[in-house]
Structure formats: C-alpha cells, structure tokens
Design a protein around this motif. Sequence first.
Motif, short mmCIF file in Angstrom:
data_model
loop_
_atom_site.label_atom_id
_atom_site.label_comp_id
_atom_site.label_asym_id
_atom_site.label_seq_id
_atom_site.Cartn_x
_atom_site.Cartn_y
_atom_site.Cartn_z
N LYS A 389 -31.72 36.17 -32.20
CA LYS A 389 -31.93 37.26 -33.16
C LYS A 389 -31.50 38.60 -32.58
N LEU A 390 -31.71 38.75 -31.27
CA LEU A 390 -31.34 39.99 -30.60
C LEU A 390 -29.84 40.12 -30.43
N GLY A 391 -29.12 39.02 -30.61
CA GLY A 391 -27.67 39.05 -30.43
C GLY A 391 -27.20 38.36 -29.17
N GLY A 392 -28.13 37.72 -28.45
CA GLY A 392 -27.74 37.04 -27.22
C GLY A 392 -27.24 35.63 -27.48
N LYS A 393 -26.63 35.05 -26.48
CA LYS A 393 -26.12 33.68 -26.56
C LYS A 393 -27.03 32.77 -25.72
N ALA A 394 -27.55 31.71 -26.35
CA ALA A 394 -28.43 30.77 -25.67
C ALA A 394 -27.78 29.40 -25.62
N VAL A 395 -27.49 28.92 -24.41
CA VAL A 395 -26.92 27.58 -24.21
C VAL A 395 -28.09 26.65 -23.90
N GLU A 396 -28.40 25.72 -24.82
CA GLU A 396 -29.64 24.95 -24.69
C GLU A 396 -29.42 23.47 -24.41
N GLN A 397 -30.42 22.89 -23.74
CA GLN A 397 -30.45 21.45 -23.47
C GLN A 397 -31.91 21.03 -23.35
N MET A 398 -32.33 20.00 -24.10
CA MET A 398 -33.68 19.45 -23.98
C MET A 398 -33.64 18.16 -23.17
N TYR A 399 -34.79 17.80 -22.58
CA TYR A 399 -34.88 16.55 -21.82
C TYR A 399 -36.22 15.89 -22.10
N LEU A 400 -36.29 14.57 -21.90
CA LEU A 400 -37.47 13.78 -22.23
C LEU A 400 -38.44 13.61 -21.08
N SER A 401 -37.93 13.50 -19.86
CA SER A 401 -38.77 13.16 -18.71
C SER A 401 -39.62 14.35 -18.29
N LYS A 402 -40.60 14.08 -17.39
CA LYS A 402 -41.46 15.13 -16.86
C LYS A 402 -40.67 16.14 -16.05
N ASN A 403 -39.74 15.65 -15.23
CA ASN A 403 -38.95 16.51 -14.35
C ASN A 403 -37.52 16.64 -14.87
N ILE A 404 -36.88 17.72 -14.44
CA ILE A 404 -35.46 17.88 -14.72
C ILE A 404 -34.69 17.03 -13.71
N THR A 405 -34.03 16.00 -14.20
CA THR A 405 -33.28 15.09 -13.33
C THR A 405 -31.80 15.24 -13.59
N ASN A 406 -31.00 14.50 -12.81
CA ASN A 406 -29.55 14.55 -13.00
C ASN A 406 -29.15 14.14 -14.42
N GLU A 407 -29.90 13.17 -14.99
CA GLU A 407 -29.57 12.71 -16.33
C GLU A 407 -29.80 13.80 -17.37
N ALA A 408 -30.73 14.72 -17.10
CA ALA A 408 -31.01 15.79 -18.06
C ALA A 408 -29.90 16.83 -18.10
N LEU A 409 -29.10 16.88 -17.04
CA LEU A 409 -28.03 17.87 -16.96
C LEU A 409 -26.71 17.23 -17.44
N SER A 410 -26.47 17.31 -18.73
CA SER A 410 -25.25 16.71 -19.29
C SER A 410 -24.02 17.47 -18.80
N PRO A 411 -22.89 16.79 -18.70
CA PRO A 411 -21.65 17.47 -18.27
C PRO A 411 -21.31 18.66 -19.15
N ASN A 412 -21.53 18.53 -20.45
CA ASN A 412 -21.19 19.62 -21.36
C ASN A 412 -22.10 20.84 -21.11
N PHE A 413 -23.40 20.56 -20.84
CA PHE A 413 -24.33 21.65 -20.56
C PHE A 413 -23.94 22.37 -19.27
N LYS A 414 -23.65 21.61 -18.22
CA LYS A 414 -23.26 22.23 -16.95
C LYS A 414 -21.98 23.05 -17.11
N LYS A 415 -21.07 22.56 -17.93
CA LYS A 415 -19.82 23.29 -18.16
C LYS A 415 -20.09 24.63 -18.83
N ASN A 416 -21.02 24.64 -19.80
CA ASN A 416 -21.31 25.88 -20.53
C ASN A 416 -22.13 26.87 -19.70
N LEU A 417 -22.69 26.40 -18.58
CA LEU A 417 -23.46 27.32 -17.73
C LEU A 417 -22.57 28.25 -16.91
#
Length: 581
Positions: A389-417
């Motif tokens: 709403k403020l005009g910023g860009k948010a690159v988002e990714q959700m994950y299912l597990s308790k911890n952030i694991t390698n599987e949670a970091l999709s190639p497309n998400f890492k590329k957009n970071l």
Amino acid sequence: MVRKLLIFLLILLTARIAFPQSPATQNEINSEFEIAVSLFDANQFPEALKIFQWISAQQENTKSTVALLFSAKIFLAQKNYSSAEKTLHQFIDSYPNSKYIGEAVLLYVEALKGLGRKKETVTFLIEYFTEGNDQLANERKKALIASTIDDTFSLAEVDELLSKEMNHDLKPTILFSALKKNIAAGNSEAAKLSYDLLKKNHPTAAETAEAAALFNPSSDTSTGDSPKIIVCLLPITDTYGNENQAAKEVLEGIKFAIHEYNSLAGNQFALLIKNTKRDSSEINLLTREITSGKNISAVIGPLFSDETKYFLDAFDSSNIPVISPTATDENLQIGNNLFYQANTSMELHGEVMAQYLFFVENKKSIGILYPKTGNANIIGKSFISEFRKLGGKAVEQMYLSKNITNEALSPNFKKNLINVDGIFLPINDNGSIPVTLSTLLKNGIDLPIYGNQDWFTTKGLETASALSEKLTFTSDSFIDYEDEDVVSFSRNYSETTGQEISTNNLYGYDAAKYLLKILTRVEREALPFNEAASKSEPFGGVHNSIDFETSNVNSYLNIVRFHQGKFELVERFKYKPKGKK
C-alpha cells in the motif's frame, strides 16, 4: 529412558538387600528416601509408597515426617481420599510444629473435599489458620474458605461461623460472605451491618474494597466517601485451582500502580480482584456482578484474547471502560467502544515493521519468508499488505515446516532476492532461529534481517554473527535496564514489593498507570472516557508507550536491534493509519 533404567536398577538393589530387619541407620534411610523421591517423580507411585511407609515407621528418623507427607500425596494422586485423610490426620496430630504443617493442612482439605465433606473444610481451616507464617498458604486458605462458604453454606450457617472465635485476619472473609448472602436474600439492613463492621474493624482489608463495590449505601457518610473501584479480571488460577504465574505477575504490577497513585493522591481507588479462571461460565457470573455493582470506575483485564472475548460478549455496560494489558486479537474492540487493548495486535506487528522500513530506513524492496500457520503468518500477511500500500515491493515465499530449510527457499525466490534491500522473517518459535540463520548462510543470503518479537533471544545468534549483527525486529515490550528512570523505578518496585521487576509486572503496571491517568483527566475535565483517551498525549510506559489517538488498539511498538551481543532499543515507533507520515 536412562533415568528409568537407573531407577529400575536401584529398585533391584533395594529388593536384594530388602529393608533392614534391625533398626535402620539414618544413612540407610536417607538412601531409601532418595530412591523413593525418584520413583515419585517418575509417577511410580506403588513402589514409592512402599518405601515412604517403611521410612515413616522407623524410630528417631529425620525423614519420617516428609515421608508421611509424600505418602499422603500419593494417595491423593491415586484418588484414595480415605487413606489420604487418615495419613494427613496422623501427620497433623503427631507433628503440629513441623515446617510442613501448612502444606499438610492444605492437602488435608483436598482429601476432605474429595470425600465430599466440604463444610468440614471450613471449620478445619479456621482452626488451623494461624499455623505457620506462610502468607501465601494463608491466602490460599482464605480463598478456600470463601469459595466453600459461597457454594455450600446457608446464611444461618454463615452467621453461626461469625459467632465463633477466629483469627482477626480471617474475620473479613466471613463478613464479606455474609454480606453477599444477605444482598442475595434482599436483607439490606443485615448487609449494611456487615459492611459497617468491615469498614470499622478492617478498613485496609481486600474484602472491604470488594464490599464497597457491591454495597455502598448513599446514606452512609460516617467515614467519608468510599474509594472508587477498579475491577481486576485475571486468570489467577484455572478451574482446577492451578495457579497462573504470568497472571500473578501482571496483578503485582497493577497493584503497585494503584499503590503509587493512592500514595500521592490519597486512597481514591480500591482494587477489586476477580479470578476469571479463563472459563466462560465463571466470566459470565463475574460480568453480571460487575454490571450490577456500584462505584465501579473501570475494569482491567482480562489477559488472554479468548477470555476477553467471553467477557465482552457478555458485558453490556456502556459506561465502564475496559482495558486489557495483553490481549492481541485484532477485532475484539469492534462493537465495544470503551474496550482498549494496551498491547498491540499481531497485525500491527507487520504493519509497524512495514512503515518503519519504508519511512525510516527508506527500504523500497523487501523479501519476506514466512510460515503458513500461526501468528507469524498473520504478521507476514499484514506486512505485505501494508508495505505494498505504501508503494514498496514485497517478494514473498511461504513455507510449511517449523524451520526455514533449503526446500523452503525456491530457486525463483532466491533469484528475486538479488535486488531487495532486506528480508523480513517473522517466526512462530525462537527455537527455530539457529536453523534459520544457518540455512540463510548456506544459501548465500547476506541481507539485513527484520523480524517479529520471537527473535527476542540471544540463543543461536552468536553462531551466525555476520547475520545477527544485521537483525532488527518489533517487540511489544523492551526494558532498558541502563536507563536511569528504569533503574529508579526498579529500585522503588523492589523496595516496596520485595521482588525484581519482570515483563509481566510491567504489562500490568503500564496498563494500570495509563488507566489512572485517563480516569483523572475524565474527572478533572468532565470528559467522556473515550474523548479523554483520544486527546491525551502518548503515555511513556516502562515497557512500551501507549496511545489510543486513532484506534482502541495501542499503536506503539518497540523497534529493537541486536548489536554487539546485546539488544538495543532503536525507537518506540507509532503506527500511522493509511501509511501517513
């Protein structure tokens, strides 16, 4: 498993030597006692009971009293109330001067209640009320007496109790029970007599303040104006009588705030403490009591969002303000114009971080990695909505597990970071921090990290110092122990209460302090409470600021960073509706 094996081996060893036929030495008794305690802790009650009973039967034995007490505890755990009653009766008769007598008395009451002999518990507790110097135990005895009288005694039986000799400190409990029963029976003159006796003989007793909330005849001016009542609704125990330590700590903070105010302004406010038990039926009863009460200025509580909703759904008084120190659900205030949340909502944690990053740190592009469940999901979604709403860009990714694991970091998400200014990582459990930091490092993600208050822990941060030095997060509480005002407050609190301050103390203290400030303005300027709250300057509490200028939910959060091995307050940030500066 290892502990159980060790216990099993100890049992075998004991069985081999059996219990000594000749009188046992104290060393032998001590050894057997340690085995029995280990069995008790492991819920191996039959085996433990055999040893405790053997110890109790030994002559000139320093462990005999405590072993007898453990035997009674086992009988109670097994719901063998008859054996528990006999064992505890033996203890109380044989060892009236034991340091465990207070605990034995309370256990004996539990056994009597289990046997259905509730009325007998009252006469027994009255008889043993003066035993020992344990103030907490005496308060528990008073609570048991009051609840049992209210539930099972007739008015005539209460009057009979009042005719008996008893400890002076116990008399207000019985008088207040008589007052309540006379009010319920419509006996206004008898109720007034109890009220007058409370004010005359027990002016500082908690029951006297409670009585003032229920019975305050306008014709009674013999002792001047009665204090105004603030009702405190907290889950002091659950429905089974188990104490809630957090609620007790919040209550201590509230009591200290009332004490401070009354010390400067005279005894203007009395605190009426009610136990919600976090139970909807109990809360409904308390709500009716508050609605029909007299001289009530405000309500502090409840603590949790679920019990707060129970209360608000049943509460139909339109002129009594209510402030919860800690409830966080977003929509509790809808339809409740005089309900205020001194704590911020989960949604606000996300919205505040979005505004802080956009306006203060000038971040226009943020990556956000958040779980699909829990509070962190609520915070993540509110952050994304506000930041965009403020005009910023948010690159988002959700994950299912308790911890952030390698599987949670999709190639497309890492590329957009690659082009973002930082990464927002709200989490549900601070135990996941080490794995999260390790995963980010392994994936080459070296960005400023922003989070929610579950990051408020040093555990695991030292293992990834390159990342943790870049950590900033929101928190609804931050105590700066190096601040001179905090040091002075902490010293005064400790000298008065004998305790060190805690975060829970301050949730209660700051909410009560703010409430007293607004009530004072309401009286001085003849303003409605909601107008006084919206027009008042932000209140600088010890753990956070409080402000209700634009909403009935506190709009302040602490912005905290982890720097050089410790947490530092960056600022107390106020949420601006609609993203306005």
